[in-house]
Design an enzyme around this catalytic site. Structure first.
Site, short mmCIF file in Angstrom:
data_model
loop_
_atom_site.label_atom_id
_atom_site.label_comp_id
_atom_site.label_asym_id
_atom_site.label_seq_id
_atom_site.Cartn_x
_atom_site.Cartn_y
_atom_site.Cartn_z
N HIS A 263 0.83 -1.21 0.00
CA HIS A 263 0.00 0.00 0.00
C HIS A 263 0.87 1.27 0.00
CE1 HIS A 263 -3.40 -2.59 0.44
NE2 HIS A 263 -3.06 -2.98 1.66
N ASP A 314 -4.90 -8.32 -3.22
CA ASP A 314 -5.24 -8.07 -1.81
C ASP A 314 -6.56 -8.73 -1.40
OD1 ASP A 314 -5.14 -7.10 0.73
OD2 ASP A 314 -5.34 -4.98 0.22
ZN ZN Z 1 -3.50 -6.97 2.65
#
Ligand code: ZN
Length: 446
Positions: A263, A314
């Site tokens: 991220h 994810d």
């Molecule tokens: Zn994650």
């Protein structure tokens, strides 16, 4: 056994090449040459490297589409996480294996040929380790084998619910490990070079734990969630008086391993520069980051400095390499109110994003040779359908643009992993069986 393929058009490290013959032995390309009349199986279509998927939580595939209802005025990542915790309580090892095999099958159909599984669902529902501590890890390994995808297993170290040793909550009991249990998880049987560490986040491990893991498994891939949410940045500042990425880079010797900062959404300008200097990869998951309302990573500033990134699915709310790269670029367009923000003069935008994701993903996965169509690389490649209408007028880099921006997964015809065709005519060879198993698990969970 060796096999030979004649590729009509392929994207190689030297650029687009017509009529190349590759020889594959034990899943690896051992020569790339001109056709010489010897027999070779012809592959028509557009052959491009398979993409690494550097961040996945396989079990979350079974929640996809089930949390799209406003629960409160401040629905956010944190309310989504509560829903995920309730779901996690019910999963058995058989459930996990079936869901993961289904998700990995879909990844292959979407052009991903390797996956880094950030695996934190370790224990029984009451938090007791299984008799075999690595039961759940082994189920992930088995699922990857069933689907035929390359796996880097990242057992997650999870110690606390918040900064400065806040005790874990009951909902986190299936994730929490002490150091001894974690060390046993890191002994899960996998092919050499395909395991790495994953301290969950700066809020879920102490700085001591982080240093311990980084030193003990020095040199292996090391992945961590970082700066995904503003609340995490604020809590980190309150606890340590430093922003999360600064704190991470001050705490571990980042050059010593294959670090992937997952991220990094709220990296500030100074942190972006430090990531570039440390030669770390940022693991961007644009669809999930949009779905969870995380915010936008400043990819244009990062790439302008030579930053490296890969992409991950994810939460697996949608599985598509094309959609991840497109969402990444579109986020930047919306932020800067320009077009082709991540493009450059010498390559199309799609080509630049694609090349970066292949290279960054390979660095973050370490044990898997990169998938470039070149001698010594793993024979992982995707064949795009040049008869697909979106590709009909495209040539060179525009073929990639047509896939990524226009056609999406529908342009994918065949996918080879280690030289073996695991997807044919857009469908995984075991789709029927894996879908049936998945549907049965879902029926039992809802
Ligand atoms: Zn994650």
């Amino acid at each position: 056994m060796a096999s030979r393929f004649h590729l009509e058009l392929a994207l190689t490290p030297e650029g687009w090449r017509r009529d190349v013959v590759i020889r594959i032995d034990h899943g690896v390309i051992d020569s790339v040459e001109e056709p010489d009349g010897r027999p070779a199986e012809r592959i028509s279509g557009v052959v491009v490297p398979g993409l690494p998927n550097l961040h996945s939580h396989a079990f979350q595939r079974a929640m996809a589409g089930l949390t799209e209802r406003r629960g409160s005025d401040t629905d956010s990542f944190w309310t989504w996480r509560e829903a995920m915790y309730r779901f996690v309580e019910r999963l058995s090892p058989d459930d996990l294996e079936a869901i993961a095999a289904f998700a990995y099958m879909e990844m292959l159909e979407a052009g991903f040929t390797t996956v880094a599984e950030f695996h934190y669902l370790h224990h029984q529902p009451d938090g007791t380790p299984y008799d075999n501590v690595a039961e759940m890890s082994e189920r992930i390994v088995a699922a990857a084998e069933t689907a035929g995808i390359g796996l880097t297993l990242l057992p997650v170290l999870y110690r606390q619910s918040g900064f400065l040793g806040k005790p874990p909550t009951p909902a986190q009991r299936r994730f929490v490990c002490d150091r001894d249990v974690y060390a046993r998880l890191m002994e899960t049987r996998v092919p050499p070079g395909t395991i790495g560490i994953a301290p969950h986040s700066l809020r879920a491990v102490t700085l001591d734990d982080l240093q311990w893991a980084a030193l003990t498994w020095r040199g292996l891939p090391a992945h961590i969630h970082v700066a995904e949410q503003m609340r995490e940045v604020e809590e980190c500042l309150a606890a340590h008086r430093r922003r999360p990425i600064d704190l991470l880079l001050d705490t571990v010797e980042i050059d010593a391993s294959r670090w992937c900062l997952v991220h990094a959404t709220h990296a500030d300008a100074g942190e972006l520069t430090r990531i570039v200097k440390a030669n770390a990869v940022v693991g961007l998951c644009p669809i999930t980051e949009a779905n969870l309302g995380d915010g936008l990573f400043d990819a244009s500033a990062f790439l302008a400095q030579g930053g490296q990134f890969g992409i991950g699915s994810d939460s697996l709310v949608r599985i598509s390499a094309a959609d991840e790269l497109r969402t990444l670029e579109y986020g930047q367009r919306l932020m800067h109110r320009q077009r082709n923000v991540l493009g450059e003069a010498t390559r199309s935008t799609g080509r630049r994003l694609f090349d970066a994701a292949v290279a960054g993903g390979a660095q973050a996965m370490a044990g898997w040779p990169a998938s470039r169509i070149s001698t010594g690389e793993r024979a992982d490649f995707v064949v795009l359908d040049h008869h697909h209408p979106a590709l009909a007028a495209a040539q060179g880099d525009s073929l990639l643009d047509a896939w990524l921006f226009a056609a999406d997964n529908a342009a994918i015809k065949t996918v080879y992993c280690g030289g073996v065709p695991v997807v044919q005519n857009g469908r995984h060879v075991a789709r029927e069986e894996l879908s049936q198993r998945y549907r049965k698990v879902l029926a039992g969970l809802t």
